[in-house]
Design an enzyme around this catalytic site. Structure first.
Site, PDB file in Angstrom:
ATOM      1  N   GLU A 321      23.183 -46.357  39.571  1.00 18.25           N
ATOM      2  CA  GLU A 321      21.958 -46.720  39.182  1.00 18.25           C
ATOM      3  C   GLU A 321      21.708 -47.385  39.169  1.00 18.25           C
ATOM      4  OE1 GLU A 321      20.663 -44.915  35.006  1.00 18.25           O
ATOM      5  OE2 GLU A 321      18.870 -43.760  36.160  1.00 18.25           O
ATOM      6  N   HIS A 350      44.587 -31.214  46.654  1.00 17.88           N
ATOM      7  CA  HIS A 350      43.930 -29.988  47.269  1.00 17.88           C
ATOM      8  C   HIS A 350      43.040 -29.385  47.507  1.00 17.88           C
ATOM      9  CE1 HIS A 350      48.410 -28.770  46.047  1.00 17.88           C
ATOM     10  NE2 HIS A 350      48.254 -29.899  45.532  1.00 17.88           N
ATOM     11  N   LYS A 454      10.450 -38.519  38.698  1.00 19.54           N
ATOM     12  CA  LYS A 454       9.710 -38.432  37.944  1.00 19.54           C
ATOM     13  C   LYS A 454       7.898 -37.651  37.907  1.00 19.54           C
ATOM     14  CE  LYS A 454      12.420 -39.861  34.085  1.00 19.54           C
ATOM     15  NZ  LYS A 454      12.640 -40.878  33.383  1.00 19.54           N
TER      16      LYS A 454
HETATM   17  O1  LIG Z   1      17.798 -41.710  27.570  1.00 19.78           O
HETATM   18  P1  LIG Z   1      16.097 -41.726  27.767  1.00 19.78           P
HETATM   19  O2  LIG Z   1      15.063 -42.472  27.426  1.00 19.78           O
HETATM   20  O3  LIG Z   1      15.792 -39.741  27.432  1.00 19.78           O
HETATM   21  O4  LIG Z   1      17.205 -41.212  29.162  1.00 19.78           O
HETATM   22  C1  LIG Z   1      17.938 -41.227  30.201  1.00 19.78           C
HETATM   23  C2  LIG Z   1      17.782 -40.791  31.573  1.00 19.78           C
HETATM   24  O5  LIG Z   1      16.519 -40.845  32.485  1.00 19.78           O
HETATM   25  C3  LIG Z   1      16.600 -42.066  33.775  1.00 19.78           C
HETATM   26  O6  LIG Z   1      16.527 -40.863  34.442  1.00 19.78           O
HETATM   27  C4  LIG Z   1      16.656 -42.688  33.771  1.00 19.78           C
HETATM   28  O7  LIG Z   1      17.420 -42.893  35.557  1.00 19.78           O
HETATM   29  C5  LIG Z   1      18.645 -43.569  33.382  1.00 19.78           C
HETATM   30  O8  LIG Z   1      19.001 -44.451  32.686  1.00 19.78           O
HETATM   31  C6  LIG Z   1      18.055 -42.967  31.739  1.00 19.78           C
HETATM   32  O9  LIG Z   1      19.853 -42.420  30.874  1.00 19.78           O
END
Ligand SMILES: O=P(O)(O)OC[C@H]1O[C@H](O)[C@H](O)[C@@H](O)[C@@H]1O
Length: 527
Positions: A321, A350, A454
């Site tokens: 990331e 293995h 997303k």
């Molecule tokens: O902690 P949050 O805001 O719920 O985010 C959780 C995760 O979501 C995202 O998709 C990011 O790419 C991550 O870097 C992050 O750790």
């Protein structure tokens, strides 16, 4: 190279940290001295950038954010306004955790909290999962369970395992942004399970989030048991030593002061502006050599210790990331990154090590060696040899076999898996990623690519709402293409087909008739 020359190269490049008793060996990476000279100016800039970052520069330029995970283990380095909140938060976490463990903070329905249910995803899950696997006792004071997805069957599994113990479960909900759907869904599902058992969810719930987030608002509205802040200047993938990792770790009996001090010692060692004297720089150099500064080779992480099983999964997010970027800092299209995978040795010998030894040479291995086999004595499984001798033999043997066949490797050696060494390993890789990002000129601290998926998911859920409305309100049956037309998305026939197939499988008021092998023949009706 003959054995003698290799032995010399081993010694020439061996790094040893006396305080942490940690070794780094990059002698089996076949780089030559000119590369080191050639990279020196880039490293000099990287060391300077890192100094500026630690000094409070807005190193995450795209998001205009400071990058402060180094401050968590050495608050004296933090800008004054942050120093206080780092120290106060750690104190508050310790006080809270002690009270939970002693039972002075307890659930209304049981004498003590017995279990932890940790809900979070990505950076809000991987650190706590890794540390739990690496450091928690065989029978910790509180057993931890993780919910890191929006998979209903996975959620049911965890809830079924907890069953009657839900009444004595402390639920830690972690989300920096406070708006991640998987985490929100997990929280709602767990809340529902509490209600079904007649239990009071808010008195079991702890929030870890940035103040002002949606989750923070909900926590205040419902009056949860506690909330600890996540700081805006900490990225999810470098948050293990913030409230995100520390609360769960203390509750499992992990000495987090030792975790922090191991990281701090490693931070000091990786601040040194000299490639050979800085283990993170040596790692970054080895990665650069392996993949020609373009990520051409994958990083295979092979810890020969079961408790470090999740290290590769943790590093997958940290490395991929951070480094996996489309554009560099000057806006050039670069498609950077290094792919990371692995589980543990000798188990993987293995499985896929066959390909590593003989197949496509598109990787470099990182062996993680732990000198101490176990607490206490070992039996001999063969004359003069213990199980641990075998494990060590398999590691050395695989390293040698790979090298003989022109497959390079790095070896990190620690004396034992304990909070200090785990803190040091995390800090080592955090810094190596930061330095490597400078070498290849990318922003290691943002993740713009994650947003695309997303957004696409959100628009599919919107389409699903329209599909459901169309089925309920228009007289059917309809073909899939007709249905797509009715809900105003005539071009999204395949997406509509996948939505109705999923709805039908889950008895959501839909019947599908026709030949499943020929989706265009299908008719959709409500039932
Ligand atoms: O902690 P949050 O805001 O719920 O985010 C959780 C995760 O979501 C995202 O998709 C990011 O790419 C991550 O870097 C992050 O750790």
């Amino acid at each position: 190279m003959n054995d003698k020359t290799l032995w010399q190269r081993y010694q020439d490049w061996l790094y040893h940290h006396a305080g942490l008793d940690l070794y780094l060996d990059i002698s089996r990476m076949r780089f030559a001295d000119p590369l080191v000279d050639q990279l020196k100016p880039k490293f000099d800039k990287a060391f300077q950038d890192m100094l500026a970052l630690e000094g409070g520069a807005f190193a995450n330029i795209d998001e205009n954010r400071q990058v402060g995970h180094y401050w968590l283990r050495d608050p004296d380095l933090a800008p004054l306004e942050f120093k206080k909140e780092i120290m106060e938060t750690l104190d508050q976490i310790e006080i809270f955790a002690r009270a939970v463990l002693e039972g002075s903070i307890r659930p209304p329905e049981a004498p003590k909290f017995t279990d932890i249910l940790s809900i979070g995803i990505g950076g809000s899950a991987l650190g706590p999962e890794f540390v739990a696997e690496a450091l928690s006792a065989d029978y910790p004071a509180m057993a931890i369970h993780f919910m890191d997805n929006t998979d209903p069957a996975g959620i049911d599994r965890v809830l079924n395992q907890l069953k009657d113990r839900l009444r004595s479960t402390l639920v830690i909900i972690t989300s920096k942004s406070g708006g991640t759907p998987e985490t929100r869904n997990g929280m709602l599902e767990v809340k529902h399970a509490f209600e079904l058992q007649g239990l009071d969810f808010p008195t079991h719930a702890v929030a870890i989030t940035v103040p002002g987030s949606k989750m923070d608002e909900l926590e205040r509205m419902e009056g949860w048991l506690a909330e600890f802040p996540m700081f805006d200047w900490i990225g999810g993938r470098t948050s293990e030593m913030s409230a995100v990792g520390l609360l769960a770790a203390i509750l499992q009996g992990v000495d987090v002061r030792a975790l922090l001090s191991g990281a701090r010692e490693m931070d000091e060692a990786t601040r040194i502006a000299d490639i050979k004297g800085n283990p993170a720089a040596l790692l970054a150099l080895a990665w650069y050599y392996a993949g020609d500064g373009k990520g051409a080779k994958d990083m295979v992480i092979l810890p020969y210790k079961d408790s470090l099983l999740l290290f590769s999964r943790y590093l997958q997010q940290l490395v991929m990331e951070s480094l996996g970027k489309e554009k560099d800092l000057d806006g050039n299209l670069v498609h950077q990154g290094i792919a990371v995978y692995g589980n543990k040795g000798s188990t993987d010998q293995h499985a896929y090590v066959q390909q590593l030894r003989e197949g496509v040479p598109n990787f470099f291995a990182t062996f993680i060696e732990v000198l101490l086999d176990r607490e206490g004595p070992s039996i001999e499984v063969e004359p003069g040899a213990t199980s641990g001798d075998f494990l060590n033999g398999f590691l050395q043997g695989t390293r040698e076999a790979l090298y003989e066949n022109n497959r390079d490797s790095i070896t990190i050696t620690i004396r034992q898996v304990d909070p200090r060494s785990v803190g040091a390993l995390i800090a080592l890789y955090e810094r190596a990623v930061g330095l490597y990002a400078c070498l290849v000129n990318v922003n290691a601290y943002h993740q713009p690519g994650v947003e695309a998926g997303k957004k696409a998911a959100a628009s599919l859920l919107d389409l699903q709402r329209r599909v459901m409305r169309a089925i309920q309100t228009s007289a059917g049956p309809h073909s899939i293409s007709k249905l797509a037309e009715i809900c105003g998305s005539p071009d999204q026939i395949e997406a509509v087909y996948k939505i109705v197939r999923h709805l039908e499988a889950n008895n959501r008021g839909i019947i599908l008739r026709g030949d499943p092998a020929k989706p265009s023949t299908l008719e959709v009706a409500s039932c």
